[in-house]
Write a protein that holds these residues in place. Structure first.
Motif, PDB file in Angstrom:
ATOM      1  N   SER A  19       4.309   0.706   2.002  1.00 45.20           N
ATOM      2  CA  SER A  19       4.288  -0.293   3.066  1.00 45.20           C
ATOM      3  C   SER A  19       3.956  -1.657   2.483  1.00 45.20           C
ATOM      4  CB  SER A  19       3.236   0.071   4.128  1.00 45.20           C
ATOM      5  OG  SER A  19       3.517   1.310   4.725  1.00 45.20           O
ATOM      6  N   CYS A  20       4.484  -2.693   3.134  1.00 39.50           N
ATOM      7  CA  CYS A  20       4.191  -4.069   2.739  1.00 39.50           C
ATOM      8  C   CYS A  20       3.977  -4.876   4.011  1.00 39.50           C
ATOM      9  CB  CYS A  20       5.323  -4.653   1.922  1.00 39.50           C
ATOM     10  SG  CYS A  20       5.154  -6.418   1.581  1.00 39.50           S
ATOM     11  N   VAL A  21       2.738  -5.300   4.234  1.00 36.78           N
ATOM     12  CA  VAL A  21       2.435  -6.120   5.399  1.00 36.78           C
ATOM     13  C   VAL A  21       2.604  -7.587   5.020  1.00 36.78           C
ATOM     14  CG1 VAL A  21       0.694  -6.776   7.084  1.00 36.78           C
ATOM     15  CG2 VAL A  21       0.855  -4.400   6.324  1.00 36.78           C
ATOM     16  N   VAL A  22       3.385  -8.307   5.820  1.00 34.89           N
ATOM     17  CA  VAL A  22       3.664  -9.714   5.531  1.00 34.89           C
ATOM     18  C   VAL A  22       2.989 -10.594   6.586  1.00 34.89           C
ATOM     19  CG1 VAL A  22       5.858  -9.570   6.789  1.00 34.89           C
ATOM     20  CG2 VAL A  22       5.488 -11.438   5.168  1.00 34.89           C
ATOM     21  N   SER A  23       2.426 -11.704   6.125  1.00 35.30           N
ATOM     22  CA  SER A  23       1.791 -12.668   7.028  1.00 35.30           C
ATOM     23  C   SER A  23       2.081 -14.075   6.528  1.00 35.30           C
ATOM     24  CB  SER A  23       0.287 -12.427   7.119  1.00 35.30           C
ATOM     25  OG  SER A  23      -0.310 -12.564   5.851  1.00 35.30           O
ATOM     26  N   GLY A  24       1.857 -15.054   7.411  1.00 32.37           N
ATOM     27  CA  GLY A  24       2.083 -16.432   7.021  1.00 32.37           C
ATOM     28  C   GLY A  24       3.252 -17.051   7.745  1.00 32.37           C
ATOM     29  N   THR A  31       8.179   6.342 -12.056  1.00 31.12           N
ATOM     30  CA  THR A  31       6.818   5.856 -12.279  1.00 31.12           C
ATOM     31  C   THR A  31       6.848   4.365 -12.595  1.00 31.12           C
ATOM     32  OG1 THR A  31       5.982   7.990 -13.029  1.00 31.12           O
ATOM     33  CG2 THR A  31       4.806   6.027 -13.781  1.00 31.12           C
ATOM     34  N   ALA A  32       6.104   3.592 -11.810  1.00 30.02           N
ATOM     35  CA  ALA A  32       6.117   2.135 -11.960  1.00 30.02           C
ATOM     36  C   ALA A  32       5.119   1.515 -10.999  1.00 30.02           C
ATOM     37  CB  ALA A  32       7.514   1.581 -11.667  1.00 30.02           C
ATOM     38  N   THR A  33       4.867   0.235 -11.208  1.00 31.52           N
ATOM     39  CA  THR A  33       4.180  -0.548 -10.193  1.00 31.52           C
ATOM     40  C   THR A  33       5.259  -1.108  -9.272  1.00 31.52           C
ATOM     41  OG1 THR A  33       2.396  -1.124 -11.706  1.00 31.52           O
ATOM     42  CG2 THR A  33       2.640  -2.469  -9.723  1.00 31.52           C
ATOM     43  N   TYR A  34       5.108  -0.873  -7.981  1.00 31.19           N
ATOM     44  CA  TYR A  34       6.094  -1.312  -7.004  1.00 31.19           C
ATOM     45  C   TYR A  34       5.581  -2.570  -6.298  1.00 31.19           C
ATOM     46  CZ  TYR A  34       8.899   2.858  -7.639  1.00 31.19           C
ATOM     47  OH  TYR A  34       9.708   3.830  -8.175  1.00 31.19           O
ATOM     48  N   TYR A  35       6.453  -3.570  -6.251  1.00 33.38           N
ATOM     49  CA  TYR A  35       6.116  -4.859  -5.661  1.00 33.38           C
ATOM     50  C   TYR A  35       7.004  -5.165  -4.464  1.00 33.38           C
ATOM     51  CZ  TYR A  35       3.782  -5.715 -10.139  1.00 33.38           C
ATOM     52  OH  TYR A  35       2.972  -5.636 -11.241  1.00 33.38           O
ATOM     53  N   TRP A  92       5.375 -12.929  -3.716  1.00 34.10           N
ATOM     54  CA  TRP A  92       5.172 -11.600  -4.296  1.00 34.10           C
ATOM     55  C   TRP A  92       3.825 -11.025  -3.872  1.00 34.10           C
ATOM     56  CZ3 TRP A  92       8.770  -9.128  -7.381  1.00 34.10           C
ATOM     57  CH2 TRP A  92       9.867  -9.897  -7.778  1.00 34.10           C
ATOM     58  N   GLY A  93       3.799  -9.700  -3.718  1.00 36.15           N
ATOM     59  CA  GLY A  93       2.547  -9.013  -3.497  1.00 36.15           C
ATOM     60  C   GLY A  93       1.895  -8.643  -4.814  1.00 36.15           C
ATOM     61  N   GLN A  94       0.763  -7.957  -4.715  1.00 36.98           N
ATOM     62  CA  GLN A  94       0.007  -7.616  -5.921  1.00 36.98           C
ATOM     63  C   GLN A  94       0.453  -6.298  -6.532  1.00 36.98           C
ATOM     64  OE1 GLN A  94      -0.969  -6.873  -2.898  1.00 36.98           O
ATOM     65  NE2 GLN A  94      -1.635  -4.768  -3.092  1.00 36.98           N
ATOM     66  N   GLY A  95       1.233  -5.522  -5.804  1.00 35.94           N
ATOM     67  CA  GLY A  95       1.775  -4.287  -6.336  1.00 35.94           C
ATOM     68  C   GLY A  95       0.977  -3.055  -5.953  1.00 35.94           C
ATOM     69  N   SER A 126       0.855  -1.186   0.000  1.00 32.58           N
ATOM     70  CA  SER A 126       0.000   0.000   0.000  1.00 32.58           C
ATOM     71  C   SER A 126       0.885   1.228   0.000  1.00 32.58           C
ATOM     72  CB  SER A 126      -0.928   0.001   1.218  1.00 32.58           C
ATOM     73  OG  SER A 126      -0.173   0.082   2.407  1.00 32.58           O
ATOM     74  N   GLY A 127       0.257   2.386  -0.203  1.00 30.35           N
ATOM     75  CA  GLY A 127       0.992   3.646  -0.100  1.00 30.35           C
ATOM     76  C   GLY A 127       1.315   4.314  -1.419  1.00 30.35           C
TER      77      GLY A 127
END
Length: 127
Positions: free
Chosen positions: A21-26, A94-98, A117-120, A7-8
């Motif tokens: 931000s990237c929230v990690v779980s699992g 400018t980009a999609t950040y993963y 990987w996240g969804q970006g 997010s962000g």
């Protein structure tokens, strides 16, 4: 498994800042290295920065040359969150950040095979 949710992202003017931000779980046993990647429109994905999420053994994070001095990767293991502070943004950022993660017994690398990987999240920098 490991889940990553970014997010962000957003629209910002050249010279501006965003904090991703990237929230990690699992399963925490499935990864220790985490990184930010980005994919500009019509271009290949590239590594931005990587850090060991659970250890400070790798004393300094690794950054791509294009973002050194402008971007900072950080972590909050209590919040299960990886961050990317982006400053002095340029239109070429400018980009999609993963967000991504993998397990390693060695220093974390941007050219490694990241498994999770996240969804970006989209970052757009206007001139």
């Amino acid at each position: 498994e490991v889940q990553l949710v970014e997010s962000g992202g957003g629209l910002v003017q050249s010279g501006g800042s965003l904090k991703l931000s990237c929230v990690v779980s699992g399963n925490r046993n499935r990864f220790n290295c985490m990184a930010w990647f980005r994919q500009p429109p019509g271009k290949e994905r590239e590594g931005v920065a990587t850090i060991n999420f659970f250890s400070d053994r790798d004393r300094w994070p690794t950054y791509a040359d294009s973002v050194k001095g402008r971007f900072t990767i950080s972590k909050d293991t209590f919040k299960n969150t990886l961050y990317l502070q982006t400053n002095d943004l340029k239109p070429e950022d400018t980009a999609t950040y993963y967000c991504a993660a993998y397990l390693s017994n060695f220093r974390c690398r941007l050219d490694a095979d990241y498994i999770f990987w996240g969804q970006g999240t989209q970052v757009t920098v206007s001139s």
